[in-house]
Design a protein around this motif. Structure first.
Motif, PDB file in Angstrom:
ATOM      1  N   LEU A 111       0.632  15.549  -9.575  1.00  0.00           N
ATOM      2  CA  LEU A 111      -0.034  14.264  -9.799  1.00  0.00           C
ATOM      3  C   LEU A 111       0.314  13.344  -8.641  1.00  0.00           C
ATOM      4  O   LEU A 111       1.489  13.167  -8.314  1.00  0.00           O
ATOM      5  CB  LEU A 111       0.436  13.646 -11.110  1.00  0.00           C
ATOM      6  CG  LEU A 111      -0.062  12.228 -11.416  1.00  0.00           C
ATOM      7  CD1 LEU A 111      -1.579  12.198 -11.562  1.00  0.00           C
ATOM      8  CD2 LEU A 111       0.613  11.700 -12.672  1.00  0.00           C
ATOM      9  N   ARG A 112      -0.697  12.779  -8.012  1.00  0.00           N
ATOM     10  CA  ARG A 112      -0.495  11.840  -6.905  1.00  0.00           C
ATOM     11  C   ARG A 112      -1.355  10.615  -7.166  1.00  0.00           C
ATOM     12  O   ARG A 112      -2.516  10.735  -7.553  1.00  0.00           O
ATOM     13  CB  ARG A 112      -0.886  12.471  -5.573  1.00  0.00           C
ATOM     14  CG  ARG A 112      -0.711  11.531  -4.380  1.00  0.00           C
ATOM     15  CD  ARG A 112      -1.179  12.199  -3.097  1.00  0.00           C
ATOM     16  NE  ARG A 112      -1.086  11.326  -1.963  1.00  0.00           N
ATOM     17  CZ  ARG A 112      -0.149  11.392  -1.030  1.00  0.00           C
ATOM     18  NH1 ARG A 112       0.804  12.307  -1.116  1.00  0.00           N
ATOM     19  NH2 ARG A 112      -0.142  10.563  -0.013  1.00  0.00           N
ATOM     20  N   ALA A 113      -0.769   9.440  -6.955  1.00  0.00           N
ATOM     21  CA  ALA A 113      -1.503   8.186  -7.072  1.00  0.00           C
ATOM     22  C   ALA A 113      -1.269   7.379  -5.806  1.00  0.00           C
ATOM     23  O   ALA A 113      -0.148   7.332  -5.286  1.00  0.00           O
ATOM     24  CB  ALA A 113      -1.047   7.408  -8.286  1.00  0.00           C
ATOM     25  N   ASP A 116       0.883  -1.160   0.000  1.00  0.00           N
ATOM     26  CA  ASP A 116       0.000   0.000   0.000  1.00  0.00           C
ATOM     27  C   ASP A 116       0.925   1.215   0.000  1.00  0.00           C
ATOM     28  O   ASP A 116       1.708   1.409   0.930  1.00  0.00           O
ATOM     29  CB  ASP A 116      -0.911   0.012   1.220  1.00  0.00           C
ATOM     30  CG  ASP A 116      -1.931  -1.118   1.194  1.00  0.00           C
ATOM     31  OD1 ASP A 116      -2.132  -1.723   0.128  1.00  0.00           O
ATOM     32  OD2 ASP A 116      -2.521  -1.385   2.254  1.00  0.00           O
ATOM     33  N   GLN A 117       0.875   2.017  -1.063  1.00  0.00           N
ATOM     34  CA  GLN A 117       1.871   3.069  -1.240  1.00  0.00           C
ATOM     35  C   GLN A 117       1.296   4.223  -2.028  1.00  0.00           C
ATOM     36  O   GLN A 117       0.194   4.155  -2.551  1.00  0.00           O
ATOM     37  CB  GLN A 117       3.102   2.522  -1.960  1.00  0.00           C
ATOM     38  CG  GLN A 117       2.806   1.951  -3.320  1.00  0.00           C
ATOM     39  CD  GLN A 117       3.985   1.225  -3.947  1.00  0.00           C
ATOM     40  OE1 GLN A 117       4.390   1.607  -5.034  1.00  0.00           O
ATOM     41  NE2 GLN A 117       4.518   0.209  -3.301  1.00  0.00           N
ATOM     42  N   TYR A 118       2.095   5.299  -2.109  1.00  0.00           N
ATOM     43  CA  TYR A 118       1.736   6.427  -2.964  1.00  0.00           C
ATOM     44  C   TYR A 118       2.981   6.908  -3.688  1.00  0.00           C
ATOM     45  O   TYR A 118       4.112   6.652  -3.265  1.00  0.00           O
ATOM     46  CB  TYR A 118       1.105   7.570  -2.151  1.00  0.00           C
ATOM     47  CG  TYR A 118       2.113   8.413  -1.407  1.00  0.00           C
ATOM     48  CD1 TYR A 118       2.622   9.575  -1.982  1.00  0.00           C
ATOM     49  CD2 TYR A 118       2.554   8.050  -0.143  1.00  0.00           C
ATOM     50  CE1 TYR A 118       3.563  10.346  -1.314  1.00  0.00           C
ATOM     51  CE2 TYR A 118       3.483   8.814   0.526  1.00  0.00           C
ATOM     52  CZ  TYR A 118       3.980   9.967  -0.058  1.00  0.00           C
ATOM     53  OH  TYR A 118       4.913  10.729   0.610  1.00  0.00           O
ATOM     54  N   ALA A 119       2.772   7.613  -4.781  1.00  0.00           N
ATOM     55  CA  ALA A 119       3.828   8.298  -5.514  1.00  0.00           C
ATOM     56  C   ALA A 119       3.258   9.636  -5.960  1.00  0.00           C
ATOM     57  O   ALA A 119       2.097   9.723  -6.366  1.00  0.00           O
ATOM     58  CB  ALA A 119       4.295   7.482  -6.715  1.00  0.00           C
ATOM     59  N   GLN A 120       4.083  10.668  -5.862  1.00  0.00           N
ATOM     60  CA  GLN A 120       3.635  12.015  -6.206  1.00  0.00           C
ATOM     61  C   GLN A 120       4.749  12.748  -6.931  1.00  0.00           C
ATOM     62  O   GLN A 120       5.919  12.610  -6.572  1.00  0.00           O
ATOM     63  CB  GLN A 120       3.263  12.757  -4.921  1.00  0.00           C
ATOM     64  CG  GLN A 120       2.839  14.189  -5.114  1.00  0.00           C
ATOM     65  CD  GLN A 120       2.382  14.800  -3.807  1.00  0.00           C
ATOM     66  OE1 GLN A 120       1.404  14.325  -3.221  1.00  0.00           O
ATOM     67  NE2 GLN A 120       3.068  15.826  -3.351  1.00  0.00           N
ATOM     68  N   VAL A 121       4.380  13.546  -7.936  1.00  0.00           N
ATOM     69  CA  VAL A 121       5.362  14.302  -8.699  1.00  0.00           C
ATOM     70  C   VAL A 121       4.704  15.557  -9.264  1.00  0.00           C
ATOM     71  O   VAL A 121       3.505  15.559  -9.555  1.00  0.00           O
ATOM     72  CB  VAL A 121       5.977  13.432  -9.826  1.00  0.00           C
ATOM     73  CG1 VAL A 121       4.979  13.149 -10.924  1.00  0.00           C
ATOM     74  CG2 VAL A 121       7.252  14.024 -10.372  1.00  0.00           C
TER      75      VAL A 121
END
Length: 143
Positions: free
Chosen positions: A89-91, A27-32
């Motif tokens: 953008l964040r997922a 369970d994670q996120y990535a944002q740029v």
């Protein structure tokens, strides 16, 4: 961790970077911050050994998309002005549910991947371009 990348892309090329200096939960996120470039965004569960992962990217002026590792569109969101770029953008993924945010606003409904294509791996950044493309990303963070 801040990551700034500006890459003039020659020919048709795909590039990606994943963050492997730390261990990430499934369970994670990535944002740029997307400064320039369509087909540019983040990766979730980027498993290079099995070639399974999710791409969450800016498609064009009005759409964000979730793709699988093979470039198949799983779902698309009408973001109404997500390009020209400069937005965040964040997922996020929890279990098999992916939520996509543009400048802090949830886009559409969370997407549930019933096929559960990717189950582990770190987050990262992604871009695909042609000989006229430039991809520019900044302020990558993940957790």
């Amino acid at each position: 961790m801040a990551l700034a990348v500006t890459l003039p892309v020659s020919l048709s090329i795909f590039w990606s970077f994943s963050w492997d200096a730390a261990s990430f939960d499934n369970d994670q996120y990535a944002q740029v911050t997307v400064l320039d470039g369509t087909f540019t965004g983040v990766l979730l569960r980027y498993d290079t050994t099995s070639s399974d992962y999710y791409q969450v990217l800016v498609r064009d002026a009005d759409r964000l998309r979730i793709h699988d590792a093979h470039g198949n569109t799983l779902t698309s969101f009408n973001c109404g002005g997500c390009y020209p770029a400069g937005g965040v953008l964040r997922a996020e993924i929890a279990g098999n549910v992916i939520s996509v945010y543009w400048n802090g606003s949830l886009q559409g409904s969370p997407y549930t991947d019933v096929a559960e294509r990717a189950d582990s791996g770190p987050p990262g950044v992604y871009s695909y371009g042609t000989n006229t493309s430039i991809a520019a990303l900044d302020d990558f963070e993940a957790g």
